[in-house]
Scaffold this active site. Structure first.
Site, PDB file in Angstrom:
ATOM      1  N   ASP A   1      32.211  41.154  40.810  1.00  0.00           N
ATOM      2  CA  ASP A   1      33.624  42.031  40.495  1.00  0.00           C
ATOM      3  C   ASP A   1      33.372  43.265  40.036  1.00  0.00           C
ATOM      4  O   ASP A   1      32.223  43.435  39.365  1.00  0.00           O
ATOM      5  CB  ASP A   1      34.727  41.365  39.544  1.00  0.00           C
TER       6      ASP A   1
HETATM    7  N1  URA Z   1      32.695  34.997  39.119  1.00  0.00           N
HETATM    8  C1  URA Z   1      33.609  35.692  38.968  1.00  0.00           C
HETATM    9  O1  URA Z   1      34.677  35.428  38.489  1.00  0.00           O
HETATM   10  N2  URA Z   1      33.190  37.115  39.129  1.00  0.00           N
HETATM   11  C2  URA Z   1      31.938  37.536  39.526  1.00  0.00           C
HETATM   12  O2  URA Z   1      31.989  38.752  39.518  1.00  0.00           O
HETATM   13  C3  URA Z   1      31.096  36.579  39.711  1.00  0.00           C
HETATM   14  C4  URA Z   1      31.306  35.359  39.662  1.00  0.00           C
END
Ligand code: URA
Length: 253
Positions: free
Chosen positions: A110
């Site tokens: 993310d």
């Molecule tokens: N899980 C998440 O919630 N976000 C990420 O960026 C990676 C794994």
């Protein structure tokens, strides 16, 4: 890498050979074949056609040659998106990377997640690392809201009921790191579902405030400040390929 020196190995299906050469993902390559854009020795290729080292392959009349395999590890900083181009014009993980070969991120972190992100032009390696059957290990450090009880840890470990299914067993332990009002957890999971860590933690009442991926396929960010990257050493590449189930027995990552 040996795999591409012999490219394409005798009997390789055309879409797979194109993916190995860094032209596109296997699915997109299949679409290119279906769209009549691919020729083998001057003849329009058909889906599933086997090719070998002596064949001349073109896409849109341009010859396809395997690029040297490149695998990089980036310590992804906060605020950059994991994509090759962003319609909203935000900074992407590719902005500060070399562009002599076409690199693709292996999976997605993310925008606000930091840590280990692999980027490669090896489509086969990417597919293997991301395929759920491969169960490639990922370790996250998450700062979550509130104090996490032993019972909640048990739920996180054994399986959390999310809209797209119950999570697989995970290793989840409080870290030796304090935060007023929050808890640092280390979660080791093998799933790669979208936003899985945030969804797991939110589902048990502890929204994630910060998230860092500490390890992926046995690789960490040692020596890399946020935004820094490096090419994998031959030894690391061997380990990553083994973690992906390529080149022999799968190694614990
Ligand atoms: N899980 C998440 O919630 N976000 C990420 O960026 C990676 C794994």
């Amino acid at each position: 890498m040996g795999e591409l020196e012999r490219w394409p190995a005798p009997g390789t299906r055309i879409h797979r050979a194109l993916a190995q050469a860094g032209v596109a993902s296997r699915r997109r390559a299949e679409e290119m074949v279906a769209g009549g854009r691919v020729r083998v020795n001057g003849e329009t290729a058909v889906i599933g056609q086997p090719v070998g080292p002596g064949d001349t392959i073109t896409v849109d009349d341009r010859p396809v040659r395997p690029e040297p395999v490149r695998v990089l590890v980036l310590n992804k900083p906060r605020g950059v998106v994991t994509t090759v181009s962003d319609p909203q014009g935000r900074p992407t993980v590719l902005d500060d990377l070399p562009d002599d070969v076409r690199l693709f991120p292996v999976g997605r972190l993310d925008i606000d997640t930091t840590g280990v992100l692999l980027l490669t032009n090896d489509g086969e390696l990417t597919n293997r690392l991301l395929h759920p059957r491969g169960k490639v290990a990922k370790a996250y450090e998450a700062l979550v809201e509130g104090r996490v009880s032993a019972e909640t840890l048990r739920v996180l470990r054994s399986g959390v009921d999310l809209d797209d299914g119950i999570t697989h067993p995970a290793r989840v332990d409080p870290m030796d790191r304090q935060h007023p009002g929050g808890t640092w957890l280390r979660l080791e999971i093998t799933e790669g579902r979208n936003r899985i860590v945030k969804r797991m933690c939110a589902a048990v009442g502890h929204p994630v405030m910060r998230l860092h991926r500490a390890r992926f396929a046995g690789l960490g960010t040692q020596g890399l400040k946020p935004g820094q990257w490096r090419v994998l050493t031959a030894d690391e590449l061997r380990r990553v390929r083994r973690a992906a189930g390529l080149d022999g027995a799968k190694e614990a990552a």
